[in-house]
Design a protein around this motif. Sequence first.
Motif, PDB file in Angstrom:
ATOM      1  N   ARG A  55      26.176 -29.755 -53.677  1.00 45.36           N
ATOM      2  CA  ARG A  55      27.453 -29.545 -54.272  1.00 45.36           C
ATOM      3  C   ARG A  55      28.673 -29.480 -53.196  1.00 45.36           C
ATOM      4  NH1 ARG A  55      31.574 -30.115 -57.813  1.00 45.36           N
ATOM      5  NH2 ARG A  55      33.146 -28.387 -57.712  1.00 45.36           N
ATOM      6  N   LEU A  56      28.233 -28.590 -51.957  1.00 51.39           N
ATOM      7  CA  LEU A  56      29.332 -28.748 -51.200  1.00 51.39           C
ATOM      8  C   LEU A  56      29.485 -29.979 -50.085  1.00 51.39           C
ATOM      9  CD1 LEU A  56      28.807 -25.030 -49.667  1.00 51.39           C
ATOM     10  CD2 LEU A  56      30.342 -25.900 -51.337  1.00 51.39           C
ATOM     11  N   LEU A  57      28.119 -30.493 -50.052  1.00 54.69           N
ATOM     12  CA  LEU A  57      28.142 -32.106 -49.442  1.00 54.69           C
ATOM     13  C   LEU A  57      28.995 -33.017 -50.230  1.00 54.69           C
ATOM     14  CD1 LEU A  57      27.127 -33.516 -47.248  1.00 54.69           C
ATOM     15  CD2 LEU A  57      25.127 -34.191 -48.483  1.00 54.69           C
ATOM     16  N   TYR A  58      29.003 -32.822 -51.670  1.00 50.48           N
ATOM     17  CA  TYR A  58      29.908 -33.705 -52.705  1.00 50.48           C
ATOM     18  C   TYR A  58      31.335 -33.104 -52.291  1.00 50.48           C
ATOM     19  CZ  TYR A  58      32.358 -34.803 -56.820  1.00 50.48           C
ATOM     20  OH  TYR A  58      33.152 -35.164 -57.741  1.00 50.48           O
ATOM     21  N   LEU A  59      31.646 -32.017 -52.184  1.00 46.08           N
ATOM     22  CA  LEU A  59      33.154 -31.661 -51.916  1.00 46.08           C
ATOM     23  C   LEU A  59      33.620 -32.166 -50.709  1.00 46.08           C
ATOM     24  CD1 LEU A  59      33.002 -28.139 -53.583  1.00 46.08           C
ATOM     25  CD2 LEU A  59      33.783 -30.275 -54.700  1.00 46.08           C
ATOM     26  N   ALA A  60      32.783 -32.069 -49.626  1.00 41.62           N
ATOM     27  CA  ALA A  60      33.074 -32.404 -48.294  1.00 41.62           C
ATOM     28  C   ALA A  60      33.494 -34.064 -48.312  1.00 41.62           C
ATOM     29  CB  ALA A  60      31.988 -32.109 -47.224  1.00 41.62           C
ATOM     30  N   GLY A  61      32.766 -34.808 -48.937  1.00 41.85           N
ATOM     31  CA  GLY A  61      32.717 -36.284 -48.909  1.00 41.85           C
ATOM     32  C   GLY A  61      33.979 -36.484 -49.953  1.00 41.85           C
ATOM     33  N   CYS A  62      34.417 -35.906 -50.841  1.00 40.51           N
ATOM     34  CA  CYS A  62      35.695 -35.982 -51.608  1.00 40.51           C
ATOM     35  C   CYS A  62      36.852 -35.799 -51.110  1.00 40.51           C
ATOM     36  CB  CYS A  62      35.514 -35.300 -52.969  1.00 40.51           C
ATOM     37  SG  CYS A  62      34.077 -35.766 -54.267  1.00 40.51           S
ATOM     38  N   ALA A  63      36.826 -34.826 -50.224  1.00 39.58           N
ATOM     39  CA  ALA A  63      38.046 -34.332 -49.196  1.00 39.58           C
ATOM     40  C   ALA A  63      38.150 -35.389 -47.963  1.00 39.58           C
ATOM     41  CB  ALA A  63      38.032 -33.095 -48.837  1.00 39.58           C
TER      42      ALA A  63
ATOM     43  N   ASP B 111      37.404 -21.015 -54.858  1.00 35.70           N
ATOM     44  CA  ASP B 111      36.259 -20.182 -54.743  1.00 35.70           C
ATOM     45  C   ASP B 111      35.219 -20.829 -53.920  1.00 35.70           C
ATOM     46  OD1 ASP B 111      35.839 -21.636 -56.539  1.00 35.70           O
ATOM     47  OD2 ASP B 111      34.573 -20.185 -57.738  1.00 35.70           O
ATOM     48  N   GLU B 112      35.444 -22.090 -53.759  1.00 39.54           N
ATOM     49  CA  GLU B 112      34.304 -22.794 -53.064  1.00 39.54           C
ATOM     50  C   GLU B 112      34.941 -23.429 -51.615  1.00 39.54           C
ATOM     51  OE1 GLU B 112      31.811 -25.404 -55.754  1.00 39.54           O
ATOM     52  OE2 GLU B 112      33.638 -25.881 -56.285  1.00 39.54           O
ATOM     53  N   GLN B 113      36.002 -23.005 -51.298  1.00 39.98           N
ATOM     54  CA  GLN B 113      36.577 -23.499 -50.155  1.00 39.98           C
ATOM     55  C   GLN B 113      35.910 -22.753 -48.998  1.00 39.98           C
ATOM     56  OE1 GLN B 113      40.920 -23.912 -49.936  1.00 39.98           O
ATOM     57  NE2 GLN B 113      40.739 -24.986 -51.791  1.00 39.98           N
ATOM     58  N   GLU B 114      35.944 -21.459 -48.981  1.00 37.39           N
ATOM     59  CA  GLU B 114      35.355 -20.844 -47.806  1.00 37.39           C
ATOM     60  C   GLU B 114      33.932 -20.933 -47.624  1.00 37.39           C
ATOM     61  OE1 GLU B 114      34.724 -15.959 -46.406  1.00 37.39           O
ATOM     62  OE2 GLU B 114      36.268 -16.461 -48.090  1.00 37.39           O
ATOM     63  N   PRO B 115      32.938 -21.160 -48.522  1.00 35.64           N
ATOM     64  CA  PRO B 115      31.587 -21.597 -48.164  1.00 35.64           C
ATOM     65  C   PRO B 115      31.549 -22.750 -47.565  1.00 35.64           C
ATOM     66  CG  PRO B 115      31.808 -21.303 -50.536  1.00 35.64           C
ATOM     67  CD  PRO B 115      33.033 -20.657 -49.927  1.00 35.64           C
ATOM     68  N   LEU B 116      32.558 -23.916 -48.267  1.00 36.57           N
ATOM     69  CA  LEU B 116      32.636 -25.179 -47.452  1.00 36.57           C
ATOM     70  C   LEU B 116      33.008 -25.043 -46.191  1.00 36.57           C
ATOM     71  CD1 LEU B 116      32.518 -28.161 -47.839  1.00 36.57           C
ATOM     72  CD2 LEU B 116      34.741 -28.034 -48.844  1.00 36.57           C
ATOM     73  N   MET B 117      33.812 -24.410 -45.672  1.00 39.79           N
ATOM     74  CA  MET B 117      34.309 -24.403 -44.409  1.00 39.79           C
ATOM     75  C   MET B 117      33.201 -23.610 -43.355  1.00 39.79           C
ATOM     76  SD  MET B 117      37.390 -25.540 -44.194  1.00 39.79           S
ATOM     77  CE  MET B 117      36.558 -26.610 -45.478  1.00 39.79           C
ATOM     78  N   ALA B 118      32.648 -22.532 -43.969  1.00 36.74           N
ATOM     79  CA  ALA B 118      31.528 -22.225 -43.154  1.00 36.74           C
ATOM     80  C   ALA B 118      30.427 -23.255 -42.864  1.00 36.74           C
ATOM     81  CB  ALA B 118      31.109 -20.940 -43.828  1.00 36.74           C
ATOM     82  N   GLY B 119      29.938 -23.853 -44.124  1.00 31.01           N
ATOM     83  CA  GLY B 119      28.994 -24.997 -43.987  1.00 31.01           C
ATOM     84  C   GLY B 119      29.271 -25.951 -43.086  1.00 31.01           C
ATOM     85  N   LEU B 120      30.284 -26.494 -43.335  1.00 26.68           N
ATOM     86  CA  LEU B 120      30.948 -27.474 -42.249  1.00 26.68           C
ATOM     87  C   LEU B 120      30.782 -26.952 -40.677  1.00 26.68           C
ATOM     88  CD1 LEU B 120      33.953 -29.091 -44.200  1.00 26.68           C
ATOM     89  CD2 LEU B 120      31.794 -30.031 -43.853  1.00 26.68           C
TER      90      LEU B 120
END
Length: 946
Positions: free
Chosen positions: A535-543, A491-500
């Motif tokens: 939160r999304l910044l953290y996920l992008a760094g982890c990935a 559920d966080e992948q789509e907002p992460l992609m949009a934000g990136l």
Amino acid sequence: MSQTSLNQERRTSVFVSYQRETGTEFAQRLIADLAQAGHASWIDTIAIKGGDEWIAEIVAGINRADALLVVVTPEALRSRWVQREIWLAETKSKRIIPCLFKPVAPDDLFRLSDYQSVNFAGRAYEVGFAELLRALPAAALPTSLAAQRTAELAYLDRLALEELINTDKYTPLGGASQQQVRPAEMRAVFELLPLRLGKDAHALAEPRRFENAVAEIQKLRRAVLLGEPGAGKTTTLWKLAAELVERARQDAKAPLPLLIRLGRWTDAEQSLPAFITAQLGELGAHLDDLLKAKRAALLLDGLNELPAGQHAQKYPLAQRFIEAHPSLLAVVSCRALDYTIDLKFDRINITPLDPLRMQEFVKHYLGDEQGEALFWRLAGEGARQQLARFTEEFAGKLSEPGRVFWIANQLPSGLRWGRDWRGEDDNSIWQDWLRLREQPSSLMVLARNPYMLLMLASVFAEQDGKLPDYRGELFRLFVEILLQRERIPADEQEPLMAGLSHVAFAMQTPRAQNQAGEALTVLPRPEVVKLLNERLLYLAGCASLLNVADEVRFSHQLLQEYFAAKYMDFKLNAGHLHAADIWLPDRWWQRTNWEEAAILLAGLYSDDCTLVLEWLADAQPEIAAQCIVRSGAHTPEATRARLRDKWLKRLDKPELEPEPQARAAIGRALGQIIRLDNRPGVGVTSDGLPNITWIKIPGGAFQYGAEKQADDAEWYAPAKSRKLELPAFWISRYPITYAQFRCFAEDNGYGDPRWWEGLAANEDDRQPREQSFKFDNHPRDTVNWYEAIAFCRWLSWRWGGGYDLQKIDEWKVRLPTEFEWEKAARGTEGRLYPYAGKFDAAKGNVRETGIGQTSAVGIFPNGTSPYGVEEMSGNVWEWCLSDYEKPQEKAWNENLETNNDRVLRGGSWIYNVDNARSVCRGIFRPGVRDGYAGFRVVVVRPPSSS
């Protein structure tokens, strides 16, 4: 001795390594209890792993520690970050104590199995903790290292850890063995183009190929490392840095590798030394001392990542800084197309991967069976069948048939593959295979790029042997794999992609008004947080999509450009994307760092990229053409025809495109698409022969030679002025183009001994060399005099005029004598240039014109000779038939069997006004090839007039 005094004596600093989701609570309990027992602990509290801040903190913590405690859970064993912490502790010879918090299968302990572990699972915590206290080492004695050496060692540790993280991308992403810490090798081949100075400056050396770039760069001391996006420039610098790190750790006098990312140098007012100082952290205070002691190795990464508007200012700053320290090793990396201001260093090009190296990598990365399956998926079943036939055909005749099949541009001397209708050898199957091998839309061509091959291998493994048909889908699937590897919630992948996508576009977007072309590769963290929450910044760094510190950047520039393309797609469909926002209308041909994003944007339209092409067609023709060639998307023939008609109208009309650089860019747009430029005299006919436009030069007298100028070098001084008489002849309007010369090569021109008979060419002289500037409508360059003679003989034969140049035939095609060439250029008026009046840089492609490479023929219509012959001042030097020392006025008296120096005429794109004169006599050995020399042809009477 009391327990208290014992604890004080044993007071130890420990680093606690853990996996955040499964080990935090246990790690915090350990830290509290160790403190109670008198031991200091350090724990990683940085949320985003892998960035500069994390690396600095990890290095500092492990350097201070006497032991590394690893909180062992199944999740921790899979964590790349825990593995990197273990690796660094090992390199520092720290005591490593695995603390088994959760049950783990013995086989899963991989590298930790060599260490004595403490078991906390399945028994009382207090029992395990007491065992841990007994296992702790005594505290290390304080060191007395000087401040500079302490800073040096800490910097080297950070660099070593960052190098390992940087090469993580070549470690299998899914199900492969976790034991692999070092990446699979993707073996590169490099090509050296040495800089020539002094009297040899006009002669470009033959390129030399090698694999060990690390050793070669250290020999050269000065080099520019060039390659396409994703070719491995940064990886090569990291390999060099890794070797220098180990040397500097062992030897306090050895040079330190200062690996600096130039993309962060965004302040137009900041000097390069000040920028480097800031990038080195604590070591920056000692930069002057390192430079004075000759203990710095300058590794400047990403010259192209500088803001495009600052290139002209900062390229010379980099050059002067390096030249100010001549004893230091210095290498600069740059994307090849962005290397527009010559630093005057040796050039090392990273060549595209050949099929054998592709096969080697995918088998290493995926295992033999799956790697072999991917390789043939890329190559195609037709290639597999052709290889089997080839191997059978040449069994016992070739020691390495696979190498010849995949890499050679021609068969070894005396071998043919193919039969004509009479059953005679004609090489037709080999030529068909070469065309199939070079098909630009094939997956094999895409896989020549190392980063693209990495993505293909990763996606192939995760998609059960399936591959996408175009680049946009390939990037999308690759990013999905990165997200799955780090278990990013769905559920966080789509907002992460949009934000990136928004972040990437913001990085590409100009930083100030009226400043198109200022694409960047970093943004301050506060600006990124506005677009991508913490939160999304953290996920992008982890990935591993973003590297996060005070400044944020994508882990690879191609990822930034992919996400920028996604946002461009949104804006284009909304009608809010305007080319003028990216390419300034009055300097549209200049690169802005948006080019790759535009090509990836076209790749999102796999079935038909016409929408993107029409958006680019007027504003950026050259990038539109690259979208057709490189995006992998389909372009309808009707769209190609519309683009051709648009561009041809602007190509040779200075009144529409006054700037020569603009017309040159339009020429490159037409020239990179095979057979798109259909002007007479430029391409080939329907029967596959050169389509030459002939200009008649009438017989009679003309002025030959001129007075020598005081500063004329001997090798290009004009001949003594005198009147000469010549009979009529016909000369080609343009030099022979790349497309036209290819007809000769594809018709077994290099393999047929008839065309080389009697020439003093050795075996190497008869081997084809690659064109320097591969555009169909540019002059064929990098040919020697022997190749030009062979081409003329072949074309004479194809037109039925014979090929024996010792005899005169009306249809015989040959090189012009230097007398014929000069008359065709000057006419009877004795002009100094083909055009009337003084030198004009806008009437020919010379150094002063500023194009910086060859250009499409015919873009200087106001620079033609009195007879209408074009390209006779600049573009490429042109071989003449004549012996330099003893030129014969009559062609049939010229001795072709010697290896005497031969005449060249006309100057070139890299030479100045002095060489652009029509009277200038250049000189080369007949076997010399370079990117400055081509040729045109003459006949006594052309076939069309028979």
